[in-house]
Design a protein around this motif. Structure first.
Motif, PDB file in Angstrom:
ATOM      1  N   VAL A 182     -10.148  22.568 -15.044  1.00  0.00           N
ATOM      2  CA  VAL A 182     -10.213  23.381 -13.833  1.00  0.00           C
ATOM      3  C   VAL A 182      -9.094  24.422 -13.843  1.00  0.00           C
ATOM      4  CG1 VAL A 182      -9.921  23.338 -11.328  1.00  0.00           C
ATOM      5  CG2 VAL A 182     -11.411  21.662 -12.442  1.00  0.00           C
ATOM      6  N   THR A 183      -7.910  24.030 -14.250  1.00  0.00           N
ATOM      7  CA  THR A 183      -6.772  24.957 -14.326  1.00  0.00           C
ATOM      8  C   THR A 183      -7.056  26.072 -15.333  1.00  0.00           C
ATOM      9  OG1 THR A 183      -5.285  23.141 -13.813  1.00  0.00           O
ATOM     10  CG2 THR A 183      -4.289  25.122 -14.726  1.00  0.00           C
ATOM     11  N   GLU A 226      -9.657  28.367 -13.796  1.00  0.00           N
ATOM     12  CA  GLU A 226      -9.057  29.217 -12.759  1.00  0.00           C
ATOM     13  C   GLU A 226      -8.240  30.337 -13.390  1.00  0.00           C
ATOM     14  OE1 GLU A 226      -6.918  26.428 -10.347  1.00  0.00           O
ATOM     15  OE2 GLU A 226      -8.647  26.023  -9.069  1.00  0.00           O
ATOM     16  N   ALA A 227      -7.493  30.017 -14.447  1.00  0.00           N
ATOM     17  CA  ALA A 227      -6.700  31.035 -15.139  1.00  0.00           C
ATOM     18  C   ALA A 227      -7.617  32.084 -15.779  1.00  0.00           C
ATOM     19  CB  ALA A 227      -5.807  30.388 -16.191  1.00  0.00           C
ATOM     20  N   LEU A 252     -10.656  32.814 -14.806  1.00  0.00           N
ATOM     21  CA  LEU A 252     -11.263  33.569 -13.712  1.00  0.00           C
ATOM     22  C   LEU A 252     -10.282  34.617 -13.177  1.00  0.00           C
ATOM     23  CD1 LEU A 252     -13.612  34.012 -11.757  1.00  0.00           C
ATOM     24  CD2 LEU A 252     -12.608  32.257 -10.281  1.00  0.00           C
ATOM     25  N   ALA A 253      -9.024  34.234 -13.002  1.00  0.00           N
ATOM     26  CA  ALA A 253      -8.009  35.178 -12.516  1.00  0.00           C
ATOM     27  C   ALA A 253      -7.823  36.322 -13.511  1.00  0.00           C
ATOM     28  CB  ALA A 253      -6.695  34.454 -12.274  1.00  0.00           C
ATOM     29  N   GLN A 309     -10.855  38.568 -13.200  1.00  0.00           N
ATOM     30  CA  GLN A 309     -10.771  39.364 -11.973  1.00  0.00           C
ATOM     31  C   GLN A 309      -9.770  40.496 -12.139  1.00  0.00           C
ATOM     32  OE1 GLN A 309      -9.835  36.273  -9.120  1.00  0.00           O
ATOM     33  NE2 GLN A 309     -11.940  36.205  -8.351  1.00  0.00           N
TER      34      GLN A 309
END
Length: 170
Positions: free
Chosen positions: A28-29, A32-33, A35-36, A39
């Protein structure tokens, strides 16, 4: 099963479950990284496109002004000749009236295009707007005052198309 065997199995399952939970958290981490980062990349790409669009718009506007300035500059000799024709005396009133009408029409076209004549006579000499070709000493005029205009100058907005050719008093 015996109690001992059952507790051994529970102990074995507990570390495996914790390891799976840690792996899920790590996954998940990482997601998220990622995805960031994606973005951030998309935001940078959008900003670059916006800058490109603004720069292209400015370039188009500058090109339009340059082309318009070039076209107006090519009509200035016609303006000068009409001005000279109006200063000549003639007995033919109809001829004079015709030249006057053509000059008025040309001035109207210039006005619609946003072209303005640079004020000269009576103004303080400005090297950004005027081209001094003659200097005179005359106490009746102020310091660096334009006393005579030999050729009219024109501007398109803030851009000088042609400087006014003038005589300046010192």
């Amino acid at each position: 099963m015996s109690k001992k065997k059952q507790s051994d199995e529970e102990m074995e399952e507990t570390p495996i479950q914790e390891t799976e939970t840690e792996q899920e958290v790590d996954l998940v981490t990482e997601l998220e990284a990622a995805l960031a980062a994606e973005q951030n990349r998309v935001l940078r790409l959008a900003a670059e496109y916006d800058n490109f669009r603004k720069r292209s718009q400015k370039e188009r506007e500058a090109l339009y002004v340059d082309v318009k300035t070039g076209v107006v500059a090519s009509f200035l000799p016609v303006y000068d000749n009409l001005e000279r024709a109006l200063k000549q005396e003639t007995d033919d009133e109809a001829y004079y009236k015709g030249v006057e009408m053509i000059m008025a029409q040309l001035q109207e076209v210039f006005s619609k295009l946003g072209v303005a004549e640079i004020p000269a006579v009576g103004e303080k000499f400005d090297p950004e707007l005027h081209n001094a070709v003659y200097h005179t000493e005359d106490v009746t005029y102020g310091e660096s005052e334009v006393v005579e205009q030999f050729m009219a100058g024109f501007m398109l907005g803030d851009k000088v198309i042609r400087h006014s050719v003038v005589k300046v008093a010192n």
